[in-house]
Write an enzyme that holds these catalytic residues in place. Structure first.
Site, PDB file in Angstrom:
ATOM      1  N   ASN A 107      -2.384  19.312  -1.744  1.00 50.42           N
ATOM      2  CA  ASN A 107      -3.361  18.554  -0.943  1.00 50.42           C
ATOM      3  C   ASN A 107      -3.178  18.644   0.561  1.00 50.42           C
ATOM      4  OD1 ASN A 107      -5.845  16.984  -0.537  1.00 50.42           O
ATOM      5  ND2 ASN A 107      -4.295  15.387  -0.232  1.00 50.42           N
ATOM      6  N   GLN A 166       7.250   4.116   3.787  1.00 56.64           N
ATOM      7  CA  GLN A 166       5.936   3.196   4.070  1.00 56.64           C
ATOM      8  C   GLN A 166       5.587   2.155   4.540  1.00 56.64           C
ATOM      9  OE1 GLN A 166       3.886   5.575   1.405  1.00 56.64           O
ATOM     10  NE2 GLN A 166       2.254   5.191   2.673  1.00 56.64           N
ATOM     11  N   GLY A 207      -2.813   8.351  -4.558  1.00 54.50           N
ATOM     12  CA  GLY A 207      -2.039   9.396  -5.008  1.00 54.50           C
ATOM     13  C   GLY A 207      -0.691   9.795  -4.116  1.00 54.50           C
ATOM     14  N   ASP A 208       0.048  10.625  -4.578  1.00 59.08           N
ATOM     15  CA  ASP A 208       1.215  11.468  -3.926  1.00 59.08           C
ATOM     16  C   ASP A 208       1.375  12.482  -4.681  1.00 59.08           C
ATOM     17  OD1 ASP A 208       3.327  10.507  -1.632  1.00 59.08           O
ATOM     18  OD2 ASP A 208       4.415  11.429  -3.541  1.00 59.08           O
ATOM     19  N   LYS A 248       5.491   3.574   8.375  1.00 59.24           N
ATOM     20  CA  LYS A 248       4.270   4.404   8.542  1.00 59.24           C
ATOM     21  C   LYS A 248       2.842   3.596   8.548  1.00 59.24           C
ATOM     22  CE  LYS A 248       3.965   7.696   5.303  1.00 59.24           C
ATOM     23  NZ  LYS A 248       3.578   8.563   4.301  1.00 59.24           N
ATOM     24  N   THR A 254      -4.372  13.632   5.187  1.00 61.14           N
ATOM     25  CA  THR A 254      -2.849  13.746   5.684  1.00 61.14           C
ATOM     26  C   THR A 254      -2.809  15.155   6.231  1.00 61.14           C
ATOM     27  OG1 THR A 254      -2.670  12.508   3.420  1.00 61.14           O
ATOM     28  CG2 THR A 254      -0.617  13.659   4.624  1.00 61.14           C
ATOM     29  N   LYS A 283       0.656  -1.231   0.181  1.00 63.28           N
ATOM     30  CA  LYS A 283      -0.092   0.032   0.065  1.00 63.28           C
ATOM     31  C   LYS A 283       0.817   1.351  -0.011  1.00 63.28           C
ATOM     32  CE  LYS A 283      -3.892   2.211   0.444  1.00 63.28           C
ATOM     33  NZ  LYS A 283      -3.545   3.054  -0.878  1.00 63.28           N
ATOM     34  N   SER A 290      -6.699   5.807   3.772  1.00 60.62           N
ATOM     35  CA  SER A 290      -6.987   4.671   2.653  1.00 60.62           C
ATOM     36  C   SER A 290      -7.231   3.559   3.011  1.00 60.62           C
ATOM     37  CB  SER A 290      -5.569   4.895   1.744  1.00 60.62           C
ATOM     38  OG  SER A 290      -5.260   6.029   0.744  1.00 60.62           O
ATOM     39  N   LYS A 326       5.295   1.597  -3.178  1.00 60.15           N
ATOM     40  CA  LYS A 326       5.460   2.883  -3.667  1.00 60.15           C
ATOM     41  C   LYS A 326       5.674   3.067  -5.013  1.00 60.15           C
ATOM     42  CE  LYS A 326       4.908   7.234  -2.173  1.00 60.15           C
ATOM     43  NZ  LYS A 326       4.161   7.738  -0.999  1.00 60.15           N
TER      44      LYS A 326
HETATM   45  N1  GLU Z   1       1.067   9.053  -0.561  1.00 62.59           N
HETATM   46  C1  GLU Z   1       0.497   9.120   0.668  1.00 62.59           C
HETATM   47  C2  GLU Z   1       1.738   8.558   1.677  1.00 62.59           C
HETATM   48  O1  GLU Z   1       2.885   9.153   1.445  1.00 62.59           O
HETATM   49  C3  GLU Z   1      -0.556   8.060   0.740  1.00 62.59           C
HETATM   50  C4  GLU Z   1      -0.607   6.849   0.371  1.00 62.59           C
HETATM   51  C5  GLU Z   1      -1.822   6.045   0.432  1.00 62.59           C
HETATM   52  O2  GLU Z   1      -3.044   6.723   0.709  1.00 62.59           O
HETATM   53  O3  GLU Z   1      -1.798   4.842  -0.013  1.00 62.59           O
HETATM   54  O4  GLU Z   1       1.404   8.300   2.595  1.00 62.59           O
END
Ligand code: GLU
Length: 451
Positions: free
Chosen positions: A244, A114, A168-169, A117, A213, A93, A383, A129
């Protein structure tokens, strides 16, 4: 400079050797390994079966060609990436980033962050990612659509609600997710809502995902402030970026009585001593997709614009700094300036926006520092809530979703705080986040055996 424990130093050296020319990835790994010395001192069993070495090696890396045709009929070529880093906690994810600076090292650093996190959210999601060196700036809707369709035509075979779930990112928002989802649906002939998150509200998206976020970082930073007996009320705040994450950070901070006086984009930064007018900022950034300088021109009195290269947004004095633009945007020099100007807390909305020197400067000065992998986890956590809604074919209210987000952020704060204390580093949220995230991933990995 914090040192890597002798037992872990060879792991870092091997990562540097095998991933040459990827400084951001080295930086992210180094920070985690610096924290893990305290873990292996107490629990040497974590050194067994190359557990830590395995966490540093992506399970799978996919690199592919993305050909597409621009509005002039010319064929353009970009490179696509997906790094499926760790699936011990659940399906991979993490977001997709479309930006010219993207390369495999950037995607690896983001994927590595990630893992921890996502583990901190307490929800069942692994770490991954992806993205492309495609530059969406100045591209028409048609070009964006054709690029997204070509990107998904290759990537779809590696995705699935139980396999890998992008979102997204930077450079990827609701418009891009819509095109990506449409192409996935067409190629697979399945309405698999849970394969992507950050979807539009008309087709399986979650309320509060857009805000998550920024709101989440505000909750986290507020929790840090509260450990010192204070709050956002009456504080001067600087939020870098104007995407965002920044926009919804500003919204939430202002709702708590904080005054956000500056924000930025790649062209420069604006200062508004009256506090940023959010409606105007949203109009410029979300509707017109314009540049930040327009804000100062339209707002007039009290507001001014400083061009990129002619100053740093971190020169603007504030009590709380919330870097929400991109990696390594806040340097050691910036941190010294912020400390000299009396900053008391820093909450990272972006991924790894502070350099290691900046983090050291904050911590030595006693500034409360919330690292991105904890402070900005609200996006990916929501998410995961979107995935829950899709799996149960349900739809939650904004209030319900935001309440879950608030609880998750409070839990992340508390687990970082308590873990730091347990491992002899009270108040150090970097150590707390790295250790708490690591333990959550290491335990299932061990249970699965050597895979
Ligand atoms: N890009 C965001 C992050 O850095 C969200 C990732 C997601 O929702 O999967 O955590």
């Amino acid at each position: 400079m914090p040192q890597i424990d002798d037992k872990l130093a060879p792991i870092y050296e091997e990562v540097v050797r095998r991933n040459a020319g990827e400084p951001e990835f080295h930086q992210a790994v180094r920070e985690v390994l610096e924290s893990l010395g305290r873990v292996v001192a107490k629990r040497p069993d974590y050194l067994e079966d190359a557990l830590i070495e395995r966490i540093c090696e992506p399970e799978r890396q996919i690199i592919f060609r993305v050909p597409w045709t621009d509005d002039k009929g010319r064929v353009q070529i970009n490179r696509g990436f997906r790094v499926q880093f760790n699936s011990a906690m659940g399906p991979y994810k993490g977001g997709l980033r479309f930006h010219p600076s993207v390369n495999v090292g950037i995607i690896k650093f983001l994927g590595f962050e990630q893992i921890f996190k996502n583990a901190l959210t307490g929800l069942p999601i692994g770490g991954g990612k992806g993205g492309s060196d495609f530059d969406p700036k100045g591209r028409s809707d048609g070009e964006i659509m054709r690029f997204c369709q070509s990107f998904m035509t290759e990537l779809y075979r590696h995705l699935g609600e139980y396999t890998d779930v992008p979102a997204g990112d930077i450079g990827v928002g609701a418009r891009e997710i819509g095109y990506l989802f449409g192409q996935y649906k067409r190629l697979t002939n399945r309405y698999e809502a849970g394969v992507l998150t950050g979807k539009g509200l008309f087709y399986g998206g979650s309320l509060a995902r857009t805000e998550a976020t920024g709101y989440g970082n505000t909750y986290f930073t507020r929790a840090m402030l509260q450990t010192g007996g204070t709050d956002f009320d009456g504080k001067r705040v600087v939020v870098s970026g104007s995407g965002n994450v920044a926009i919804y950070t500003i919204e939430k901070v202002e709702s708590y009585g904080g005054k956000v006086v500056a924000c930025s984009d790649s062209s420069g930064y604006i200062v508004d001593e009256n506090g940023i007018d959010l409606d105007l900022l949203k109009e410029i950034k979300e509707v017109r997709r314009g540049r930040i300088g327009e804000y100062a021109r339209l707002k007039g009195e009290g507001a001014y614009f400083v061009k990129s290269g002619e100053g740093s947004i971190w020169d603007v004095a504030c009590d709380v700094a919330m870097p929400s633009a991109t990696q390594n945007e806040l340097t050691g020099k910036d941190a010294k300036k912020l400390v000299a100007n009396g900053v008391i807390a820093v909450g990272e909305g972006a991924n790894m926006p502070s350099t290691p020197e900046a983090i050291r400067t904050f911590q030595q000065a006693g500034v409360k520092f919330g690292p991105g992998k904890a402070a900005n986890a609200g996006g990916v956590a929501t998410s995961a809530l979107e995935m829950q809604q899709n799996a149960s074919r349900d739809r939650w209210t904004f209030e319900q979703t935001e309440a879950r987000l608030a609880t998750i952020m409070r839990d992340i704060h508390d687990s970082c705080y308590e873990t730091a204390e347990e491992f002899g580093a009270p108040g150090d949220y970097v150590i707390g986040a790295n250790i708490a995230g690591f333990i959550r991933v290491a335990e299932p990995m061990r249970a699965f055996g050597v895979i």
